[in-house]
Design a protein around this motif. Structure first.
Motif, mmCIF file in Angstrom:
data_model
loop_
_atom_site.group_PDB
_atom_site.id
_atom_site.type_symbol
_atom_site.label_atom_id
_atom_site.label_comp_id
_atom_site.label_asym_id
_atom_site.label_seq_id
_atom_site.Cartn_x
_atom_site.Cartn_y
_atom_site.Cartn_z
ATOM 1 N N PRO A 82 0.850 -1.200 0.000
ATOM 2 C CA PRO A 82 0.000 0.000 0.000
ATOM 3 C C PRO A 82 0.883 1.246 0.000
ATOM 4 O O PRO A 82 1.956 1.241 0.589
ATOM 5 N N LEU A 83 0.440 2.283 -0.683
ATOM 6 C CA LEU A 83 1.207 3.541 -0.715
ATOM 7 C C LEU A 83 0.484 4.668 0.002
ATOM 8 O O LEU A 83 1.082 5.644 0.410
ATOM 9 N N TRP A 84 -0.821 4.536 0.103
ATOM 10 C CA TRP A 84 -1.674 5.596 0.631
ATOM 11 C C TRP A 84 -2.426 5.077 1.843
ATOM 12 O O TRP A 84 -3.140 4.080 1.745
ATOM 13 N N LEU A 85 -2.302 5.753 2.949
ATOM 14 C CA LEU A 85 -3.115 5.407 4.122
ATOM 15 C C LEU A 85 -4.044 6.574 4.421
ATOM 16 O O LEU A 85 -3.601 7.714 4.598
ATOM 17 N N LEU A 86 -5.337 6.298 4.444
ATOM 18 C CA LEU A 86 -6.312 7.318 4.825
ATOM 19 C C LEU A 86 -6.810 6.994 6.220
ATOM 20 O O LEU A 86 -7.410 5.931 6.428
ATOM 21 N N ALA A 87 -6.540 7.863 7.163
ATOM 22 C CA ALA A 87 -6.962 7.648 8.545
ATOM 23 C C ALA A 87 -8.205 8.497 8.810
ATOM 24 O O ALA A 87 -8.117 9.703 8.993
ATOM 25 N N GLU A 88 -9.354 7.838 8.790
ATOM 26 C CA GLU A 88 -10.611 8.554 9.081
ATOM 27 C C GLU A 88 -10.788 8.534 10.589
ATOM 28 O O GLU A 88 -11.506 7.694 11.129
ATOM 29 N N VAL A 89 -10.126 9.460 11.268
ATOM 30 C CA VAL A 89 -9.965 9.342 12.715
ATOM 31 C C VAL A 89 -11.259 9.489 13.509
ATOM 32 O O VAL A 89 -11.336 9.076 14.655
#
Lengths: 379, 91
Positions: free
Chosen positions: A10-17
């Protein structure tokens, strides 16, 4: 038998906190039933997510939500992310971004801020978000530049603001932003509930695109204009997420790991939770991330289509929403036997009824109502 | 649009919007910028590493030729610098 292709990291981490948000946007992509599950990962749990995903290979990190600023540990998470070597993006409505916080975030290594506006006019901005936030957002835009952050201005486009596109671009120029993302609404979650009201006409789109072209020629490299074409008006599907489980990994507020931020709309998939599985197992071994990897899962016409390596069959969520089966070709595709569904949606915009149903705002009350309706239907 | 000509006396450096770093998982250098990433091949990364705002173009070429023990890199280096300028990676 061909060799199984290696799964890239994976290159992109989206943290929907968090899914908490002071805004109530009619096109929000958060799950319709978000209010039925208010669990959120702790600070330590988020740090562990950041560490594991970085080790796997994620380099871009987005802090999103909801409104990430409602978490008062956001600065701590930014600091941790910076230490780990992420390029950190804060994706925000601007509500809660005080000078004290923005300066602290700069010190801790935040790289970039994406600020959303709903329109170039106060009236429409405030109406669509069901808040009085236009003036506040304008002040935040000035703060972002004062602290010398690169800035993406994001405006979601639809029937009610497409005709203002020239003014929206002028607003971005005045703010001194580097990128303006003109994102035509994608019809998932709250936007799908409001689709009939939000869909622009083809004429509106053609005019808007021509205006964007004029400004591109005029502005050159000074301001990058990204115009995301609404795929329902096309006959080639988008290469959604650049392929399922190929670069993108989102973690929802409660720790569910998602191959796409809208994936929770798909039935029959269990999304592994980061509190129960390692990120490595989630990315490489979980059923949810493997379900639509590669080409084996495809039906016709995708299976034998020469375009499949370019568009991956389009969007799984859209295929499910409009055809009832996530394995079907995205019906945006002209080759889909169900392409007519999309044509009908577009046709509807040319003869809309005089009396329209009201927009459904994203708020806890509507969310809980929708959640209980779904529960009734399925029980 | 034709690529901008590179002034040999200019001392290129990475533009403010970009950050360059080595990515272990990818085994290559990348340029990071708001919500995006450029994966660099070896020659691109070797050239960009030398764009520190202190070396002019002949110095960049000379340093590369010495490091890799080859001659005649000028044309390729200038070609790349033109593309990098056009894309806004260097100023």
């Amino acid at each position: 038998m061909s060799e199984t292709p290696k799964i890239p990291p994976p290159l992109w981490l989206l943290a929907e906190v968090t899914y908490r948000c002071p805004l109530h946007c009619v096109f929000c992509y958060n799950p319709l039933n978000y209010a039925a599950n208010k669990k959120e990962l702790s600070t330590e749990q988020w740090k562990e997510v950041l560490r594991q995903a970085r080790k796997l290979g994620a380099a871009q990190l987005g802090f999103s939500g909801g409104e990430p600023l409602v978490r008062d540990d956001l600065e701590e998470l930014i600091g941790e992310a910076h230490q780990l070597g992420y390029y950190t993006n804060l994706i925000t409505s601007g509500v809660g971004l005080t000078e004290a916080r923005i300066s602290k975030m700069k010190e801790l290594g935040l790289d970039h801020i994406q600020l959303s506006f709903q329109d170039s006019t106060k009236e429409m901005n405030d109406f669509l978000s069901s808040t009085k936030t236009f003036d506040l957002k304008s002040r935040v835009a000035a703060l972002i530049k004062k602290y010398d952050y690169p800035m993406v201005l994001n405006v979601v486009l639809h029937r009610y603001n497409l005709d203002h596109i020239g003014r929206i671009i002028e607003m971005a120029v005045d703010m001194g932003v580097e990128y303006l993302e003109l994102a035509n609404t994608q019809y998932y979650a709250w936007a799908s509930v409001n689709r009939d009201q939000l869909m622009p006409t083809r004429e509106q789109l053609v005019r808007a695109e021509a205006t964007v072209q004029e400004y591109r020629a005029k502005l050159g490299n000074k301001l990058k204009l990204l115009f995301v074409v609404p795929d329902l008006f096309e006959d080639k599907p988008k290469a959604c997420m650049n392929g399922w489980g190929s670069v993108f990994l989102a973690v929802a507020a409660d720790g569910s790991a998602l191959p796409c931020h809208a994936a929770q709309s798909l039935p029959g998939l269990t999304f592994p939770n980061v509190t129960e599985h390692t990120m490595e197992d989630i990315w490489y071994k979980s059923d949810a991330f493997n379900r639509f990897r590669g080409y084996e899962w495809m039906k016709e016409p995708c299976r034998t289509c020469p375009e499949k390596e370019k568009d991956f069959g389009g969007c799984r969520c859209q295929a499910f929403a409009l055809t009832g089966d996530a394995q079907n070709a995205d019906p945006v595709c002209g080759k889909s036997p169900m392409h007519d569904v999309v044509k009908q949606i577009v046709l509807k915009t040319t003869n809309r009824p005089v009396e329209e149903k009201p927009l459904v705002f994203r708020n806890d009350m509507n969310s809980l109502r929708i959640a209980s309706e779904v529960e009734k239907q399925t029980s | 649009m034709s690529a901008p000509m590179i002034d040999p006396a200019s001392k290129p450096k990475l533009a403010r919007l970009f950050r360059m770093q080595y990515e272990e998982a990818q085994q290559n250098w990348v340029l990071l910028y708001p919500e995006g990433m450029v994966q660099l091949n070896q020659s691109a990364s070797e050239i960009l590493k030398r764009c520190n705002g202190e070396r002019d173009v002949p110095a960049i070429v000379a340093d590369l030729e010495q490091t890799f023990n080859v001659q005649g890199l000028e044309k390729d280096v200038i070609g790349f610098l033109e593309i990098a300028t056009e894309r806004g990676w260097i100023v």
